[in-house]
Each structure stands twice: as C-alpha cells, then as structure tokens.
Design an enzyme around this catalytic site. Sequence first.
Site, mmCIF file in Angstrom:
data_model
loop_
_atom_site.group_PDB
_atom_site.id
_atom_site.type_symbol
_atom_site.label_atom_id
_atom_site.label_comp_id
_atom_site.label_asym_id
_atom_site.label_seq_id
_atom_site.Cartn_x
_atom_site.Cartn_y
_atom_site.Cartn_z
ATOM 1 N N TYR A 154 -12.471 -2.304 5.784
ATOM 2 C CA TYR A 154 -12.700 -1.017 6.466
ATOM 3 C C TYR A 154 -11.368 -0.300 6.732
ATOM 4 C CZ TYR A 154 -14.663 2.031 10.170
ATOM 5 O OH TYR A 154 -15.060 3.092 10.952
ATOM 6 N N LYS A 158 -10.268 3.337 5.304
ATOM 7 C CA LYS A 158 -9.950 4.438 6.221
ATOM 8 C C LYS A 158 -8.503 4.889 6.068
ATOM 9 C CE LYS A 158 -13.970 4.934 8.134
ATOM 10 N NZ LYS A 158 -14.785 6.110 7.760
#
Length: 247
Positions: A154, A158
């Site tokens: 993640y 991001k």
Amino acid sequence: MLEGKLALVTGASRGIGRAIAIELAKAGAEVIINYLGSEKKAIEVKDQITSLGKKAHLLRFDVSNSEDVKKAIKNIEENIGQIHILVNNAGITRDNLFVRMKEEDWEAVLRTNLFSAFYVTQAVLPMMLKVRWGRIINISSVVAFTGNPGQVNYASAKAGLIGFTKALSLEVAGRNITVNAIAPGYIETDMTEKLPEKVKEAFLQEIPLKRAGLPEEVAHLSVFLASDLASYITGTVFHINGGLYRG
Ligand code: NDP
C-alpha cells in the site's frame, strides 16, 4: 463554484469518495459516481445528490482493469459529456508483514491504487486537453511518507501516486490542467474500521488533534483543489492528518 463542470470520482460508493462526490455536487458540479461492488450504497449517494437538486450518474467499472476503464470513459464521453474534474480515489488494502506478503496481494494493491490512476487518467486526459481546463486529484496517503508495518504494498502504491502527480503536473501545466495529491491520515471509513482496536488507539495517541478525520474534511480540500480558487496550485501534496505528519 463548480457550476458547468463534470466530475468523475472513482470509488464513490463509500467513505472518502462518497463524501467527495457529495461535496463536489454541493459546490455545483455534475458528478459521475464510480463504484465496483457496492451498488446499493452507490445508489444512495446518487439519491442524496439528486435530493440536493444536483445531477449525478452511476457508473460501475473496475479501475484496476484497463479494458473496463476504456469502455467506461468512452461511454461517459458519448452519453454524458466531457470530464473536467477527475478524482482518483478508489483504493484497497491487503495488509501483511512483508515476509508473508503474497504476490497476489502485492499485485491487487498496486493495480487498484496505482495502475488505476494510469488507466483512468490516460483515458480522461484527452477531454481536458481539448477544453484546456482540468483538475486531477489523486488520493494518496500519509503512509507514502511515513511507511507503516504491514503495508509495504500500500505504501509503495501511494508513494507511486506522488511521483505520478509531480511528473504529470509538468506535462499538462501548459494546458491549464492542474494535478495535485491529497495524503490523508487516519480517516473514519470502512477501510480504517477494520483495523484492530489496538492499532486504532495507537494512531489516536499519536494524532495532535486527538481524533480521526472525517471523510467530509478530505472532501472540502478536494472541492477547493477542484475550483478556480486553486488555479495556481499544481504538482503539490496536501497533508490532512490532524498534525500526525507535517511534511
Ligand atoms: P473505503 O474502503 O471506505 O472505500 C473504498 C472505495 O473504493 C469504495 O467505494 C470501493 O467501491 C472503491 N473501490 C475499491 N476497489 C475498486 C475498484 N477496483 N474499482 C472501482 N472502485 C473500487 O476506503 P476509504 O474511503 O477509506 O479510502 C478512499 C481512498 O482514500 C483510498 O484510495 C484510500 O487508500 C485512501 N486513504 C484512506 C485513508 C483512511 O484513513 N480511510 C487514509 C489515507 C488514504 P465498492 O465498495 O463499490 O467496490
């Protein structure tokens, strides 16, 4: 403020995307609500916007699938109109410690959170180039800057969105298209609801404002960035995290 503008918000059936769709509509935009699995909730968002006397459309497509995205954006162009505002919001987590992380969880998170921005933005950009006006807002995360154990996939996705934002902003600035990123901290949504209580408490301890953020607070920043009030802001990241990380 956004009258005459058409906005596409990905992942607008729940959480932050839902709030962004509603606030953009309140500010005057016509909104396309993208969703994948939560049809009932997406219909509720549409109903809420319609009850405000604003126009909204529902469009189911999978942001992580390039063919699905191409078909959906073509459909918008042919049947709804030219998109002026794009919010790349749809996202998922598949947390695990890196040593145990499965390749499929790495891939799903990268596809849904990062590849999606490539697919959707590339399909939408020609419309903005044509009208020489555009706003692209990418929803990143504080973990792109701080890291977080269990979120190597993640955080990578991001952080990728930050580079995406900066590089693309340079390519399209000459056409009056701005590209910015928002990096929220801990916001109350289904995504954070599923965190263990201990993790939530630890987060809250660390937040100077001593509370989680609300989806509407992220949405207000999105409305500002989508408006002409933000016409001289591009290639930038906005931190919204109650003081948890200060850039
Ligand atoms: P939620 O889990 O509450 O909602 C996620 C949304 O994304 C849903 O509307 C879901 O649609 C949609 N979505 C997921 N996968 C796809 C897909 N393949 N195609 C289309 N839509 C999809 O998340 P949040 O509202 O919390 O998060 C929104 C964004 O903000 C994400 O990018 C997240 O990473 C980011 N963020 C969130 C933070 C937080 O604290 N909540 C902090 C920092 C960043 P459906 O249900 O219809 O499938």
